[in-house]
Design a protein around this motif. Structure first.
Motif, mmCIF file in Angstrom:
data_model
loop_
_atom_site.group_PDB
_atom_site.id
_atom_site.type_symbol
_atom_site.label_atom_id
_atom_site.label_comp_id
_atom_site.label_asym_id
_atom_site.label_seq_id
_atom_site.Cartn_x
_atom_site.Cartn_y
_atom_site.Cartn_z
ATOM 1 N N GLU A 21 0.931 -1.254 0.065
ATOM 2 C CA GLU A 21 0.000 -0.032 -0.015
ATOM 3 C C GLU A 21 0.790 1.201 -0.081
ATOM 4 O O GLU A 21 0.482 2.216 -0.799
ATOM 5 C CB GLU A 21 -0.725 -0.118 1.144
ATOM 6 C CG GLU A 21 -2.009 1.078 1.122
ATOM 7 C CD GLU A 21 -2.909 0.972 2.351
ATOM 8 O OE1 GLU A 21 -3.508 2.087 2.807
ATOM 9 O OE2 GLU A 21 -3.375 -0.204 2.500
ATOM 10 N N GLN A 22 1.886 1.198 0.835
ATOM 11 C CA GLN A 22 2.799 2.382 1.015
ATOM 12 C C GLN A 22 3.449 2.899 -0.531
ATOM 13 O O GLN A 22 3.564 3.774 -0.952
ATOM 14 C CB GLN A 22 3.884 2.052 2.086
ATOM 15 C CG GLN A 22 3.259 2.345 3.293
ATOM 16 C CD GLN A 22 4.301 1.840 4.487
ATOM 17 O OE1 GLN A 22 5.052 0.843 4.284
ATOM 18 N NE2 GLN A 22 4.215 2.415 5.560
ATOM 19 N N ASP A 25 1.212 3.887 -2.987
ATOM 20 C CA ASP A 25 0.804 5.473 -2.902
ATOM 21 C C ASP A 25 2.011 6.362 -3.267
ATOM 22 O O ASP A 25 1.990 7.371 -3.809
ATOM 23 C CB ASP A 25 0.563 5.567 -1.173
ATOM 24 C CG ASP A 25 -0.846 5.134 -0.820
ATOM 25 O OD1 ASP A 25 -1.562 4.916 -1.664
ATOM 26 O OD2 ASP A 25 -0.791 4.987 0.479
ATOM 27 N N GLN A 26 3.258 5.768 -2.855
ATOM 28 C CA GLN A 26 4.400 6.708 -3.157
ATOM 29 C C GLN A 26 5.055 6.568 -4.551
ATOM 30 O O GLN A 26 5.377 7.574 -4.928
ATOM 31 C CB GLN A 26 5.674 6.427 -2.085
ATOM 32 C CG GLN A 26 6.775 7.300 -2.066
ATOM 33 C CD GLN A 26 7.718 6.969 -0.909
ATOM 34 O OE1 GLN A 26 7.257 6.670 0.114
ATOM 35 N NE2 GLN A 26 8.837 7.688 -0.978
ATOM 36 N N GLY A 28 3.232 4.788 -7.294
ATOM 37 C CA GLY A 28 2.174 4.296 -8.354
ATOM 38 C C GLY A 28 2.460 5.113 -9.606
ATOM 39 O O GLY A 28 2.345 4.715 -10.609
#
Length: 187
Positions: A21-22, A25-26, A28
């Motif tokens: 997920e991190q 977010d960072q 993508g």
């Protein structure tokens, strides 16, 4: 605030699901833009982005963190693009995102892709041979060092520096010819 590309593995969760997920977010948008740069196809770039993050999820626990997370993801992205595109990537140029379906809501990734394609310098870069396009994109658009580009493309660092030098020279020649034939720049 950290400079781009210096994020290490220990800055992320050790749990692969949370790390994924991190990462998404960072990084993508970077993965999506890179995939689009190689393929020129938004749908294929989306598929490649999904595959990149799936591979990152599967390999998270075995990633030693010798390189930055950005370099690691870029390496995965380049390899997936090369696997998917094969020989075709050496023949096709990216398409203009403005020709994509109209009337749809534009996502953040699509907007970034449109800005990337509309860049005047990028239009000159796309006239170069693919190895030159690749090194210029990775160096200037993703801010990777020559060492990181060498890791991402599995090319010796000396080759990367040579390609970067030659790409800059070729780009300057193309842009100078464009200035002479394009009245917008004067004479």
């Amino acid at each position: 605030m950290k400079p781009a590309g210096t994020t290490k593995k220990n800055d992320f969760s050790q749990d692969p699901a949370q790390a994924l997920e991190q990462l998404m977010d960072q990084y993508g948008a970077i993965v999506m833009r890179t995939a689009y740069f190689y393929t020129g196809d938004r749908h294929l770039a989306e598929d490649i982005s999904q595959e990149v993050f799936l591979r990152a999820y599967r390999k998270w626990t075995s990633f030693r963190g010798d390189s930055s997370v950005k370099t690691w993801l870029t390496t995965i992205t380049v390899n997936v693009c090369r696997d998917k595109m094969g020989v075709r990537m050496f023949q096709e140029q990216p398409t203009d995102p403005s020709r994509m379906e109209l009337g749809r809501t534009i996502s953040v990734e699509e907007e970034a892709l449109q800005r990337l394609t509309k860049s005047e310098v990028l239009q000159y870069v796309l006239r170069l041979a693919l190895p030159y396009q690749e090194v210029l994109y990775l160096y200037y658009y993703l801010d990777l060092s020559t060492k990181e580009i060498a890791e991402a493309t599995a090319a010796p660092e000396g080759t990367v520096r040579n390609r970067l030098h030659r790409a800059r020279e070729a780009l300057a020649q193309i842009m100078n010819k464009g200035e002479m034939s394009d009245g917008r720049y004067g004479s």
